[in-house]
Design a protein around this motif. Structure first.
Motif, short mmCIF file in Angstrom:
data_model
loop_
_atom_site.label_atom_id
_atom_site.label_comp_id
_atom_site.label_asym_id
_atom_site.label_seq_id
_atom_site.Cartn_x
_atom_site.Cartn_y
_atom_site.Cartn_z
N ASP A 155 0.79 -1.24 0.00
CA ASP A 155 0.00 0.00 0.00
C ASP A 155 0.83 1.30 0.00
O ASP A 155 0.28 2.39 -0.06
CB ASP A 155 -0.98 0.02 1.19
N SER A 167 -0.10 6.77 0.47
CA SER A 167 -0.84 5.51 0.52
C SER A 167 -1.63 5.31 -0.78
O SER A 167 -2.36 6.22 -1.22
CB SER A 167 -1.80 5.55 1.72
N ASP A 168 -1.49 4.14 -1.36
CA ASP A 168 -2.17 3.82 -2.61
C ASP A 168 -3.69 3.82 -2.41
O ASP A 168 -4.44 4.40 -3.20
CB ASP A 168 -1.69 2.43 -3.08
N SER A 169 -4.13 3.20 -1.31
CA SER A 169 -5.59 3.08 -1.10
C SER A 169 -6.22 4.43 -0.78
O SER A 169 -7.32 4.74 -1.24
CB SER A 169 -5.87 2.07 0.02
#
Lengths: 310, 400
Positions: free
Chosen positions: B93, B119-121
């Motif tokens: 992430d 953060s990717d999410s």
């Protein structure tokens, strides 16, 4: 037409310079600094006849300014006579256009050099790929190109592919360009006590001199600014080119001064001969008397010539 | 009177007043337009994780969900002058990416590059990363190589010849630094606590991931821009010396080397039995993985810059351009067994960015020359090469 121009520009100008620079790097112990120095010297040597001609012309024009001005004001209503008088003193307005021509020829060469330096320094994979497309593999073998690349881009404290963070090179660019401009742009022989024109406007020659003076300061500053943004390799090229220009300027000045002194000497000799023949025809005058009887203008010319030689 | 008017004009020409500022402006404009910064730029980078691909194409980085055919997030939120060209690294992430260097102002020479962490999410939830941490000015030059993340460290190679070991957390501190003699253009690789780094100084370095201590170094006869590939204690390195080398990962001893006809730009693809690589001369090679003995080779005509991909006994090759005027590229699907051509498809521009495979699709980044180099993501069927869909990546704000 665009394609043809692009082929000439890319194929002939940039690729020749890129391969030339690479060949010098190969010959000069893989030292890019040395390669750049010799490359600048070679390109300047190629341009030497044009440059010297232009520099000599500029210096001569500057030195003729008082005479030109005198003729202009004397014959302002008679252009034909003005031209005749200009011819007598060896002044040709078209000669000044030659200077522009030299600039126009130099500019693409300069840009080509800049691009060649950037290509050879190849600071990214894309730049390296573009370099690989430009290398003449019928001149270099693949093995020799592989051995040469990437060009070692460090010299002393410098990364030649990046601007110099210490400001030393930009300062050197400004200093050398200023000195070379100064040598190429002799102080115009305008009279200090000259009154301004009635309408308050500057004389054209004064305007030209003022422009030259402004250029003398602004050009080095502008190139110094470029050096803050461009790779250090390009700044080194600027510095070498300026040093060579300084040498050329000094040589051109010296040769013009010698030529002028020679001219003055031959004028003086002619005047002395004619004075001798006049005296010989009139009475038996001694050699010393002849010397004393030389026209004042001749003596003045001699003094001028001596001071120039100094 | 002959020539009279012309003569007067000549004298008038001499009297013309050129304002120095105008001359400087013209000279500067000519100089800058002719010189530009083209020679310093680079190709976009692309990476993949799960269903998503991450493309750093210059003005921004875009995450695209391939099955959903939608852009998940864009970075940065606001357009800026900074370029992003190194493929982002995504692990657990955390997205980490380096920029292509930022000028320090008109009177301050040089560029400095930074690392960005987010953060990717969280970025996907809001369409753009909100909480971006940075390691500002970590490099005195550009970041060309993608960052490598492992469970507890981040490894970064920079164009100013340095390798950094960084604590793996947003804005993590630098643990160690190693200086090589050339720029780092290839992403590092790690295995069992050892980091393998290739450098344009022609060397492969094996470093202790925790301390940066050099375990071994092997110098080749050509520069290396390719990422090293490590599998089963063997390091495979492709080089400009027109060879692929296999080294023992522990000792650095060369196990074998295999020839190409020209420079090899990127890392080979490795299967259980074979190693596949392609060169700048437009040739694809397959060699035995154990011995390096040639199995087959195939001519694809144009230089290959992008790394080969292999899946289900098919090798995918994307070609660059044959010369500066070429406006198309080609994708080849070759049988891994014998190199026979399964399908081929022409792209609207040469391919320089390594494609990625997501499920049953081949994702190719194209700078569409027909549309003024507009960045485009093309997704092809792995089976047939049929173009499944195509997506322009450029943000309208960037376009303006």
């Amino acid at each position: 037409m665009g394609g043809l121009w692009d082929a000439i520009w890319q194929g002939v100008v940039i690729n020749s310079m890129t391969n030339g620079l690479l060949a010098l790097y190969d010959l000069l112990f893989n030292n890019f600094f040395l390669a750049l120095a010799v490359f600048t010297l070679i390109t300047r040597l190629v341009m030497l006849p044009l440059n010297v001609r232009q520099q000599r012309s500029t210096i001569k024009m500057q030195q003729m300014q008082p005479q030109i001005k005198e003729i202009q004001s004397k014959y302002k209503d008679n252009p034909q006579k003005m031209q005749e008088e200009f011819q007598k003193i060896g002044y040709s307005p078209t000669e000044q256009l030659g200077g522009c021509l030299v600039l126009f020829i130099q500019f693409p060469i300069f840009i080509g050099l800049y691009r060649a330096i950037q290509y050879v320094l190849a600071s990214s994979p894309q730049a390296m790929f573009e370099l690989s497309e430009r290398v003449w593999l019928n001149v270099f073998s693949l093995e020799s190109v592989t051995a040469l690349l990437p060009v070692k881009n460090t010299f002393l404290w410098l990364n030649l592919a990046q601007p110099d963070p210490t400001y030393i090179l930009p300062i050197l660019v400004v200093a050398t360009m200023f000195i070379s401009q100064r040598l190429l742009t002799p102080t115009p022989q305008t009279t200090k006590n000259k009154k301004p024109a009635k309408d308050g406007k500057k004389e054209p020659e004064d305007a030209a001199a003022s422009m030259q003076k402004q250029m003398m300061y602004t050009m080095p500053l502008m190139f110094g600014f470029f050096s803050l943004q461009f790779p250090a390799g390009v700044s080194i090229y600027f510095i070498f080119a300026n040093l060579i220009s300084m040498l050329q300027g000094w040589l051109a000045r010296r040769s013009v001064a010698e030529e002028r002194a020679e001219l003055e000497r031959s004028k003086a000799a002619k005047a002395s001969e004619s004075a001798l023949s006049t005296a010989g025809a009139g009475s038996s005058t001694s050699q010393n008397d002849v010397a004393e009887s030389r026209p004042p203008s001749t003596k003045k010319a001699k003094r001028k010539s001596k001071s120039k030689n100094r | 009177m002959k020539g009279h008017i012309g003569e007067v004009n000549l004298y008038k020409t001499k009297r013309m007043r050129f304002h120095p500022a105008l001359i400087l402006f013209i000279v500067t404009a000519l100089f800058l337009s002719a010189c530009g910064i083209q020679a310093n730029t680079n190709w976009p980078g692309m990476s993949a994780l799960g269903d998503q691909v991450y493309v750093a194409y210059g003005p921004e980085v875009v995450a695209v969900n391939i099955p959903d055919q939608e852009i998940v997030w864009r970075f940065p939120e606001e357009p800026s002058r900074i370029l992003y060209l190194a493929a982002p690294s995504v692990y657990d992430d955390l997205v980490v990416l380096g920029d292509y260097g930022e000028g320090q102002g008109a009177l301050r020479p040089g560029v400095k590059s930074s690392l960005y962490y987010f953060s990717d999410s969280e970025a996907a939830a809001s369409g753009t990363p909100r909480d971006v941490q940075t390691s500002p000015s970590i490099s005195e030059d550009r970041i060309i190589a993608p960052v490598l993340q492992t469970e507890d460290a981040i490894y970064l190679g920079t164009a100013d010849n340095k390798v950094f070991g960084i604590e793996r957390r947003p804005g993590g501190g630098v643990q160690w630094t190693l200086e090589t003699e050339g720029s780092i253009w290839g992403q590092p690789t790690a295995q069992d606590g050892t980091v393998f780094v290739t450098s344009m100084d022609r060397s492969v370095y094996a470093l202790d991931g925790a301390t940066g201590e050099q375990k071994w170094k092997n110098t080749l006869s050509g520069a290396i821009s390719a990422k090293p590939f490590v599998a089963d204690d063997v390091v495979y390195v492709a080089s400009y010396d027109a060879k692929v080398h296999a080294f023992d990962a522990q000792s650095g001893d060369e196990l074998w080397s295999s020839d190409a006809t020209n420079w090899i730009w990127d890392m080979p693809a490795v299967t259980d039995s074979a190693v596949f690589y392609a060169d700048n001369g437009g040739k694809v090679f397959s060699v035995d993985r154990e011995t390096g003995n040639p199995l087959w080779d195939k001519d694809v005509a144009n230089p290959v810059i992008a790394r080969p991909l292999v899946q289900d006994d098919v090798v995918y090759i994307a070609t660059g351009r044959a010369d500066r005027n070429a406006t198309t590229g080609t994708i080849f699907a070759l049988s891994a067994e014998d190199g026979s051509q399964l399908w081929t498809v022409e792209t609207s521009s040469p391919v320089f960015t390594s494609p990625v495979i997501v499920d049953d699709a081949l994702v190719v980044f194209i700078q569409d020359t027909e549309n003024g180099n507009a960045p485009l993501l093309n997704v092809y069927e792995l089976e047939s090469g049929i173009l499944r869909w195509s997506m322009p990546l450029q943000n309208n704000d960037q376009e303006q």
